[in-house]
Design an enzyme around this catalytic site. Sequence first.
Site, PDB file in Angstrom:
ATOM      1  N   CYS A 206     -23.295   4.757 -54.890  1.00 20.82           N
ATOM      2  CA  CYS A 206     -22.511   5.480 -53.855  1.00 20.82           C
ATOM      3  C   CYS A 206     -22.869   6.422 -53.928  1.00 20.82           C
ATOM      4  CB  CYS A 206     -20.994   4.711 -54.269  1.00 20.82           C
ATOM      5  SG  CYS A 206     -19.910   5.980 -52.773  1.00 20.82           S
ATOM      6  N   LEU A 207     -23.889   7.168 -52.984  1.00 20.72           N
ATOM      7  CA  LEU A 207     -23.964   9.438 -52.357  1.00 20.72           C
ATOM      8  C   LEU A 207     -24.278   9.092 -51.692  1.00 20.72           C
ATOM      9  CD1 LEU A 207     -24.425  11.810 -54.678  1.00 20.72           C
ATOM     10  CD2 LEU A 207     -27.168  10.649 -54.681  1.00 20.72           C
TER      11      LEU A 207
END
Lengths: 202, 147
Positions: free
Chosen positions: A92-93
């Site tokens: 999750c970036l």
Amino acid sequence: MANIAAKRIKREFKEVMKSEEVAGGAIKLELLDNSWTELQGEIAGPPDTPYEGGTFLLEIKVPETYPFNPPKIRFMTKIWHPNVSSVTGAICLDILKDQWAAALTLRTVLLSIQALLSAAEPNDPQDAVVAKQYKENPTLFALTARHWTHAYAGGPAAIRDFDAKVQRLLDMGVDEHQARVALSTYDWELERATEQLFNREE
Amino acid sequence: MAGYFEEMGWRELQEGEQPNHLLHMARFLIDFGMYEDNFSGEWPRLPPPASKEAVQNLPEVTIDSESKNCPICLKSFHSGDKAKEMPCHHQFHPTCILTWLERTNSCPFCRHELPTDHEGYEAFKKEKKRAEQRKEDLDTLHNSMFS
């Protein structure tokens, strides 16, 4: 694959190979096929983090529409981190999603993922279990992450107490990774982990 | 007084028109900080494409050095090449930047934003600016009272 994507990856590949990060061993990039669509990245765990001394492999898939769309990247090496799924390695970036910009490169993306290891974003988690532990029990989180780094990424620091608990479950016939996940999830309480493992199998 | 309505993004009521009470209530709550948490300040998806007009009006420049490259395809510019220049002065091959701006409205290099044709997004940007202004006003007030 669209021409612009392949050509750009070739140029990037040269750039990465010349970069000081590669020279210093912080990141690595390897080609997996001749079509320039699949690569393997490697990042070193940053110093002063539970990931220090570990080497983490990343799967990189370059879409045909690159660089107008971001590359698809996930961890191949198992890792205990709030923004990485401990099951699938999904990351999750923001820059891999809606904050992608065409001027970002594989080099800057790998460095961003490395920075994520130093500074987690527990309020935007990929793995809710890990994020909860990170917030509520930071000391235990750090030990667990260090233990995973040792078990999967070649990290130097074994946590003897944790190893002994994993061994107890192995002796009961539980798969090693499953044992580690259950213990990590239940804050290394052997009883609760055992209960969860054996209830699920019924 | 027309300036006031313009600045707030409102318009005067027409003859016989009733105010939208729900809208007033929402504005009232926001202005008094009751809904601060609900305004997270983030657009939840990729911002929309740049407006057609903004894209058409991007100036075309002639490259006069050999040292730069286009940040999108990473190919070097050659002296005499045509390039499009964003308001932030970053330069790109015309096809590269036009393809990007059909997807989203910001500079791929520094995220400087062009206007969009998307009403919802423009309203969001206006609200975000107002939220920042409110915060600044509050800080100023707080500092003048306590320092």
